[in-house]
Write a protein that holds these residues in place. Structure first.
Motif, short mmCIF file in Angstrom:
data_model
loop_
_atom_site.label_atom_id
_atom_site.label_comp_id
_atom_site.label_asym_id
_atom_site.label_seq_id
_atom_site.Cartn_x
_atom_site.Cartn_y
_atom_site.Cartn_z
N TYR A 1 -1.33 1.75 1.71
CA TYR A 1 -0.62 0.50 1.48
C TYR A 1 -1.45 -0.64 2.07
O TYR A 1 -2.33 -0.42 2.90
CB TYR A 1 0.80 0.54 2.08
N MET A 2 -1.16 -1.85 1.61
CA MET A 2 -1.85 -3.04 2.10
C MET A 2 -0.88 -3.85 2.95
O MET A 2 0.29 -3.95 2.63
CB MET A 2 -2.34 -3.92 0.94
N GLY A 3 -1.39 -4.41 4.05
CA GLY A 3 -0.57 -5.25 4.91
C GLY A 3 0.06 -4.45 6.03
O GLY A 3 -0.43 -3.39 6.42
N GLN A 4 1.16 -5.00 6.54
CA GLN A 4 1.87 -4.33 7.63
C GLN A 4 2.83 -3.29 7.07
O GLN A 4 3.28 -3.39 5.92
CB GLN A 4 2.65 -5.35 8.45
N PHE A 5 3.18 -2.31 7.89
CA PHE A 5 4.05 -1.23 7.44
C PHE A 5 5.44 -1.75 7.07
O PHE A 5 6.01 -1.35 6.06
CB PHE A 5 4.15 -0.16 8.53
N ALA A 6 5.98 -2.65 7.88
CA ALA A 6 7.35 -3.15 7.64
C ALA A 6 7.42 -4.00 6.39
O ALA A 6 8.41 -3.94 5.64
CB ALA A 6 7.83 -3.93 8.85
#
Length: 189
Positions: A91-96
């Protein structure tokens, strides 16, 4: 001295003839030559070098650590989760709040490599728009406890092929592990 003796049994039980000396071959020079050739080839040939992948590690000395934490924009941050049975998710970015939702992939040029190359290009474009053309994609690799060593080496090979700006190996969080369980990429015991 090395000698080759080619004589017979000494002629016992036959007519007495004049004694002839047995011819002898001195092998000292040949033994010397053999050792010289062995030594020459041992010193001039390269032995097979161990195949090791360089893995840069952070400096453990606290004095050499950076004084400030560098913030990485979410558009340039990719996380790869390695599950069990050769299965991965990224995934891209933060997990949340991911910029690109978690996507299942497999190892190979038609799956994770294609995704990595696409994201490397997107990371470079984003960095150029921000006025930082030397920056690019940053990849965080997180392996579960059921991931094999081969899977980690395979993903590191993909990093060497796609050449993101930076990659690191991190610890998988409980939330990411739950995501792998929900996706069927990891089974809890």
């Amino acid at each position: 001295m090395a000698e080759l003796n080619t004589g017979g049994d000494g002629g016992k039980g036959k007519k007495v003839r004049s004694k002839k000396s047995n011819p002898g071959v001195d092998l000292t020079a040949m033994v010397d030559l053999a050792f010289l050739l062995i030594t020459f080839f041992m010193l001039t040939t390269t032995l097979s070098k161990p195949q090791a992948m360089p893995l840069p590690m952070p400096d453990k000395n606290p004095e050499n650590q950076p004084k400030e934490i560098t913030k990485i924009p979410e558009e340039r941050m990719m996380t790869i989760l390695i599950g069990e049975d050769n299965k991965i998710m990224w995934y891209m970015g933060q997990f949340a709040t991911p910029k690109v939702p978690p996507t299942e992939a497999s190892f190979g040029k038609n799956s994770i490599r294609k995704d990595l190359l696409k994201n490397v290009q997107l990371g470079k474009k984003y960095a150029e728009r921000e006025g930082k053309p030397k920056e690019g994609l940053v990849v965080n690799i997180k392996a579960s406890d059921k991931a094999t060593y081969k899977n980690l080496v395979d993903i590191l090979d993909e990093m060497a092929i796609t050449q993101p700006q930076l990659y690191a190996i991190g610890d998988i969080t409980p939330g990411e592990l739950d995501l792998l369980v929900q996706s069927g990429l990891y089974t809890k015991k």
